[in-house]
Motif scaffolding. Structure first.
Motif, PDB file in Angstrom:
ATOM      1  N   VAL A   1      26.086 -12.191  10.207  1.00 58.10           N
ATOM      2  CA  VAL A   1      25.288 -13.034   9.318  1.00 58.10           C
ATOM      3  C   VAL A   1      24.095 -12.257   8.752  1.00 58.10           C
ATOM      4  N   ARG A   2      23.431 -11.489   9.599  1.00 59.04           N
ATOM      5  CA  ARG A   2      22.176 -10.845   9.196  1.00 59.04           C
ATOM      6  C   ARG A   2      22.335  -9.535   8.433  1.00 59.04           C
ATOM      7  N   ARG A   3      23.373  -8.779   8.743  1.00 61.20           N
ATOM      8  CA  ARG A   3      23.535  -7.450   8.138  1.00 61.20           C
ATOM      9  C   ARG A   3      23.456  -7.465   6.607  1.00 61.20           C
ATOM     10  N   PRO A   4      24.092  -8.429   5.914  1.00 60.45           N
ATOM     11  CA  PRO A   4      23.987  -8.414   4.439  1.00 60.45           C
ATOM     12  C   PRO A   4      22.533  -8.494   3.942  1.00 60.45           C
ATOM     13  N   PHE A   5      21.687  -9.188   4.685  1.00 65.04           N
ATOM     14  CA  PHE A   5      20.259  -9.263   4.315  1.00 65.04           C
ATOM     15  C   PHE A   5      19.572  -7.946   4.661  1.00 65.04           C
ATOM     16  N   TYR A   6      19.778  -7.470   5.894  1.00 60.54           N
ATOM     17  CA  TYR A   6      19.148  -6.225   6.338  1.00 60.54           C
ATOM     18  C   TYR A   6      19.500  -5.061   5.413  1.00 60.54           C
ATOM     19  N   GLU A   7      20.745  -5.039   4.948  1.00 63.91           N
ATOM     20  CA  GLU A   7      21.185  -3.906   4.135  1.00 63.91           C
ATOM     21  C   GLU A   7      20.614  -3.915   2.721  1.00 63.91           C
ATOM     22  N   LYS A   8      19.841  -4.934   2.382  1.00 62.61           N
ATOM     23  CA  LYS A   8      19.122  -4.938   1.106  1.00 62.61           C
ATOM     24  C   LYS A   8      17.841  -4.100   1.185  1.00 62.61           C
ATOM     25  N   ALA A   9      17.519  -3.609   2.383  1.00 61.52           N
ATOM     26  CA  ALA A   9      16.308  -2.804   2.566  1.00 61.52           C
ATOM     27  C   ALA A   9      16.369  -1.552   1.701  1.00 61.52           C
ATOM     28  N   SER A  10      15.205  -1.119   1.250  1.00 63.44           N
ATOM     29  CA  SER A  10      15.155   0.080   0.418  1.00 63.44           C
ATOM     30  C   SER A  10      15.498   1.333   1.216  1.00 63.44           C
TER      31      SER A  10
ATOM     32  N   GLY B   1      14.774 -12.529  12.267  1.00 62.74           N
ATOM     33  CA  GLY B   1      15.360 -13.449  11.294  1.00 62.74           C
ATOM     34  C   GLY B   1      14.641 -13.495   9.958  1.00 62.74           C
ATOM     35  N   ALA B   2      13.429 -12.966   9.896  1.00 64.09           N
ATOM     36  CA  ALA B   2      12.612 -13.078   8.679  1.00 64.09           C
ATOM     37  C   ALA B   2      13.324 -12.624   7.401  1.00 64.09           C
ATOM     38  N   PRO B   3      14.069 -11.514   7.432  1.00 64.02           N
ATOM     39  CA  PRO B   3      14.718 -11.061   6.190  1.00 64.02           C
ATOM     40  C   PRO B   3      15.793 -12.012   5.670  1.00 64.02           C
ATOM     41  N   CYS B   4      16.244 -12.930   6.506  1.00 63.89           N
ATOM     42  CA  CYS B   4      17.409 -13.764   6.178  1.00 63.89           C
ATOM     43  C   CYS B   4      17.052 -15.090   5.497  1.00 63.89           C
ATOM     44  N   PHE B   5      15.793 -15.304   5.191  1.00 60.61           N
ATOM     45  CA  PHE B   5      15.378 -16.584   4.624  1.00 60.61           C
ATOM     46  C   PHE B   5      14.612 -16.390   3.326  1.00 60.61           C
ATOM     47  N   PHE B   6      14.743 -17.399   2.474  1.00 57.19           N
ATOM     48  CA  PHE B   6      14.047 -17.442   1.190  1.00 57.19           C
ATOM     49  C   PHE B   6      14.285 -16.135   0.430  1.00 57.19           C
ATOM     50  N   ASP B   7      13.235 -15.654  -0.228  1.00 56.73           N
ATOM     51  CA  ASP B   7      13.347 -14.388  -0.963  1.00 56.73           C
ATOM     52  C   ASP B   7      12.588 -13.283  -0.228  1.00 56.73           C
ATOM     53  N   ASN B   8      12.585 -13.367   1.101  1.00 64.50           N
ATOM     54  CA  ASN B   8      11.785 -12.434   1.896  1.00 64.50           C
ATOM     55  C   ASN B   8      12.169 -10.974   1.688  1.00 64.50           C
ATOM     56  N   MET B   9      13.465 -10.689   1.533  1.00 69.18           N
ATOM     57  CA  MET B   9      13.867  -9.293   1.311  1.00 69.18           C
ATOM     58  C   MET B   9      13.340  -8.785  -0.024  1.00 69.18           C
ATOM     59  N   GLU B  10      13.448  -9.600  -1.052  1.00 67.09           N
ATOM     60  CA  GLU B  10      12.955  -9.195  -2.367  1.00 67.09           C
ATOM     61  C   GLU B  10      11.444  -8.971  -2.314  1.00 67.09           C
ATOM     62  N   LEU B  11      10.744  -9.864  -1.623  1.00 59.88           N
ATOM     63  CA  LEU B  11       9.294  -9.740  -1.485  1.00 59.88           C
ATOM     64  C   LEU B  11       8.927  -8.414  -0.825  1.00 59.88           C
TER      65      LEU B  11
ATOM     66  N   CYS C   1      10.689  -1.062   2.593  1.00 65.78           N
ATOM     67  CA  CYS C   1      11.325  -1.899   3.606  1.00 65.78           C
ATOM     68  C   CYS C   1      12.341  -1.039   4.346  1.00 65.78           C
ATOM     69  N   VAL C   2      12.173  -0.894   5.664  1.00 64.60           N
ATOM     70  CA  VAL C   2      13.004  -0.006   6.473  1.00 64.60           C
ATOM     71  C   VAL C   2      13.797  -0.820   7.492  1.00 64.60           C
ATOM     72  N   PHE C   3      15.123  -0.736   7.406  1.00 66.75           N
ATOM     73  CA  PHE C   3      16.030  -1.377   8.362  1.00 66.75           C
ATOM     74  C   PHE C   3      16.309  -0.387   9.487  1.00 66.75           C
TER      75      PHE C   3
END
Length: 168
Positions: free
Chosen positions: A138-147, A79-89, A96-98
């Motif tokens: 719910v999570r995929r949109p966050f995960y797919e922000k991975a580089s 769940g970590a990538p889905c909160f705050f600005d964790n993906m950007e961080l 960042c590898v999904f």
């Protein structure tokens, strides 16, 4: 070199992290274990005693701390990538590898896992696949922000290493 491994539970983040750590001679941190050691409580205890919102604050703070380490390989909780600005961080701090594993394979792995996972306890294989599919909506949109996104049933450490090499 900083590498953050993200994905749904059972995708192999911790296993991959330990393998990469050994192959590359780089320290490995499992973010959930890091939190448990820091607060002397298990993640389920923190959830039960303090609630998810408080856990997510602790998780973000821990992620910011480990993002300062160099070199490091970090496996986050699902769940970590889905909160705050964790993906950007994570994307700004390093690679960042999904690890994108399909829901039937995840269900298979989770059913066979020796780890007790409260979110999935008591679910039949069919219920588990449905649950994973719902969570991934719910999570995929966050995960797919991975580089970097690696898809497959068996993602190999060499694939992650090839992505690390591209970043250099």
């Amino acid at each position: 070199m900083k590498v953050f491994l993200i994905g749904y539970m059972g995708c192999g983040k911790s296993r991959m992290g330990r393998t990469l750590s050994s192959m590359l001679d780089v320290p490995f941190i499992d973010l959930d274990k890091y939190i448990e050691e820091k607060f002397f409580k298990t993640v389920p205890q923190i959830f039960a005693e303090e609630g998810e919102a408080e856990f997510r604050k602790k998780e973000q703070a821990a992620l910011k701390e480990v993002a300062e380490f160099d070199p490091v390989i970090v496996a986050t909780g699902g769940g970590a990538p889905c909160f705050f600005d964790n993906m950007e961080l994570m994307n700004q701090a390093g690679l960042c590898v999904f690890l994108d594993v399909d829901s039937h394979e995840l269900a298979n792995r989770l059913i066979q896992s020796k780890n007790e996972r409260p979110l999935i306890k008591g679910k039949s294989p069919e219920e588990l696949v449905h649950f994973i599919d719902e969570m991934m909506l719910v999570r995929r949109p966050f995960y797919e922000k991975a580089s970097c996104i690696l898809k497959g049933k068996e993602i190999l450490p060499e694939q992650v290493i090839a992505e690390i090499e591209k970043e250099k």
